[in-house]
Design a protein around this motif. Structure first.
Motif, short mmCIF file in Angstrom:
data_model
loop_
_atom_site.label_atom_id
_atom_site.label_comp_id
_atom_site.label_asym_id
_atom_site.label_seq_id
_atom_site.Cartn_x
_atom_site.Cartn_y
_atom_site.Cartn_z
N UNK A 141 -10.52 21.25 63.30
CA UNK A 141 -10.39 22.32 64.31
C UNK A 141 -9.06 23.02 64.15
N UNK A 142 -9.00 24.27 64.65
CA UNK A 142 -7.73 25.00 64.65
C UNK A 142 -6.81 24.41 65.70
N UNK A 143 -5.56 24.79 65.63
CA UNK A 143 -4.58 24.29 66.58
C UNK A 143 -4.92 24.75 67.99
N UNK A 161 3.82 30.70 58.53
CA UNK A 161 3.01 30.46 57.33
C UNK A 161 2.59 29.01 57.16
N UNK A 162 3.44 28.09 57.66
CA UNK A 162 3.15 26.66 57.45
C UNK A 162 1.87 26.21 58.17
N UNK A 218 -2.26 23.01 55.67
CA UNK A 218 -3.47 22.18 55.63
C UNK A 218 -4.66 23.05 56.02
N UNK A 219 -5.32 23.62 55.02
CA UNK A 219 -6.42 24.54 55.31
C UNK A 219 -7.58 23.84 56.03
N UNK A 220 -7.73 22.53 55.81
CA UNK A 220 -8.83 21.80 56.45
C UNK A 220 -8.66 21.72 57.96
N UNK A 232 -14.49 29.54 60.45
CA UNK A 232 -14.93 30.77 61.11
C UNK A 232 -13.95 31.25 62.18
N UNK A 233 -12.73 30.68 62.17
CA UNK A 233 -11.65 31.21 63.01
C UNK A 233 -10.74 32.11 62.21
#
Length: 460
Positions: free
Chosen positions: A1-3, A383-384, A388-390, A395-396
């Motif tokens: 999940x995104x932050x 940018x950081x 971790x792209x995972x 889809x966000x």
């Protein structure tokens, strides 16, 4: 999940420039006026706080920021959500039924025929062209280092340099500058949303702005057709360019090849899309690096450790992971395609809300990248967050779209952006110029109105 969303946002002074979103309903005429000046200004501020916003402005519309619903639109039910009529009306006179506009079987066979053009091997082979254009840009900037430089115009020149070379190998058979100017002039007028589009008036009713530019478009297409026929007669070069690869393209299923008109429409699409969007990304990335000197210094350290001398290679570009993170974060904050628009063809449900045939369904990429339900401190330049792209919902984050219609040139654009940005950061320190902030304005693409003016100090 995104932050998850942060409860402690940064102060406005610590944030890069952003567009003002609508805080109250604009109405039909207000929406039309806003859309013709800056499409971002029609986005409701609610779009960065909620998963979906709906309304009616002549036609029923829905803005979707929920990743699950977006996956449904772009992947699971893609046939039920073709590109909107307004998008097609704007672009078809310039680029015909090319990959960008075509639907169904006509789109599928073109995509299959063009896919080999953008293989990893072909893209990697273009790295030297990109690096040489980047070095020429750095030389031009060095000549202006005593005063502020508009990096937007420099990046347009640089990426146009690249696309011209990889399209026609600089053989002089094609006046690519004339072609681009004709399309740019057309988009400046015809790209502005018509009141007739917003009211849902049938396509056959003429849109005045799109009729005015017909002669220039006709001349442009004739120039392209002549160049294509000349290449067919002469044959491919030892190292094939984009036109050679398209001419050789065959749909593996139907064995169809593109005729001159189809080649021309796709070539024009690649020329415009293949340099405008990357130029915008680079201009915004340089602004952000000037905005945050710590990011700029960290990137420069990485570049100097990996790229010791000579032009930056394709293999080195892959190793520049932090530079790539800067590009990714730039695309989140300032996506060139700020809004994706679709027209629903069937009854559906999105976020427990009814969708009817004919409804306009928008994915506001600009608001999606700043949605507080999906991103921590979303207006900040970090940018950081892409280390971790995972950790980021697929889809966000959609600067290139997704599903079967994901941008065919995404890997080309990323490689070019990394090589050019790294080349410039290796040679210059960039600083903001007081009183000249870029303004995010979207007509068809999200441009920095007024340019991106920076002081470029050569690094000894």
């Amino acid at each position: 999940m995104s932050h998850p969303a942060s409860d402690v946002p940064q102060s406005p002074e610590a944030l890069p420039i952003r567009a003002a979103l609508a805080t109250e309903p604009l109405g039909l005429l207000g929406s039309l006026k806003a859309a013709r000046n800056n499409l971002l200004s029609i986005l409701p501020e609610l779009a960065v706080r909620q998963p979906m916003v709906s309304g009616r402005t002549g036609l029923r519309w829905h803005m979707v920021m929920d990743p699950g619903a977006i996956r449904h639109i772009l992947l699971e039910r893609v046939e039920d959500y073709p590109k909107s009529k307004a998008t097609k009306n704007i672009l078809r006179p310039a680029i015909g039924d090319s990959l960008f506009i075509a639907e169904g079987a006509h789109w599928r066979w073109q995509r299959r025929a063009a896919a080999p053009v953008f293989t990893h091997r072909n893209i990697a082979n273009l790295a030297p062209v990109m690096a040489q254009a980047a070095e020429r840009a750095a030389d031009r900037i060095a000549d202006q280092s005593t005063h502020a430089v508009d990096m937007m115009s420099e990046m347009v020149m640089t990426t146009f340099d690249v696309i011209s070379e990889v399209t026609f190998s600089g053989d002089g058979s094609f006046d690519s500058a004339k072609v681009h100017q004709a399309i740019d002039d057309y988009i400046a007028e015809a790209g502005k949303i018509s009141l007739l589009d917003m009211l849902g008036v049938p396509d056959w009713v003429p849109r005045p702005g799109r009729m005015m530019s017909g002669n220039a478009l006709g001349d442009m297409k004739q120039v392209a057709d002549t160049a294509i026929e000349a290449r067919k007669a002469r044959g491919a070069k030892d190292t094939p360019d984009l036109l050679d690869l398209l001419l050789a393209g065959v749909d593996p299923e139907t064995k169809k090849t593109m005729n001159t008109a189809e080649l021309r429409d796709n070539l024009l699409t690649f020329i415009v899309a293949g340099h405008e969007t990357t130029a915008l990304t680079l201009a915004w990335a340089l602004y952000l690096c000037a905005f945050d000197q710590d990011v700029q210094d960290k990137a420069r350290t990485e570049i100097n450790n990996i790229c010791t001398d000579g032009p930056i290679t394709g293999d080195q570009a892959l190793e520049l992971t932090f530079v790539r993170q800067i590009i990714d974060e730039t695309l989140r904050l300032y996506p060139p395609a700020g809004i994706i628009s679709r027209t629903a063809q069937a009854h559906d449900m999105l976020c427990a809300r009814e969708i009817r045939p004919g409804d306009t369904v928008m994915i506001p990429i600009y608001a999606l990248g700043r949605n507080r339900l999906l991103w921590d401190d979303p207006d900040a330049f970090k940018p950081e967050r892409f280390a971790n792209r995972k950790a980021i919902d697929r889809y966000a984050y959609l600067p290139f779209g997704d599903g079967p219609r994901i941008c065919i040139g995404a890997s080309f654009a990323i490689q070019e952006a990394v090589i050019v940005l790294a080349t410039l950061l290796r040679r210059f320190r960039f600083d903001l110029v007081d009183g000249k902030p870029p303004k995010p304005v979207m007509i068809l693409t999200l441009r920095p109105e007024g340019g991106v003016w920076l002081k470029a100090t050569p690094i000894k």
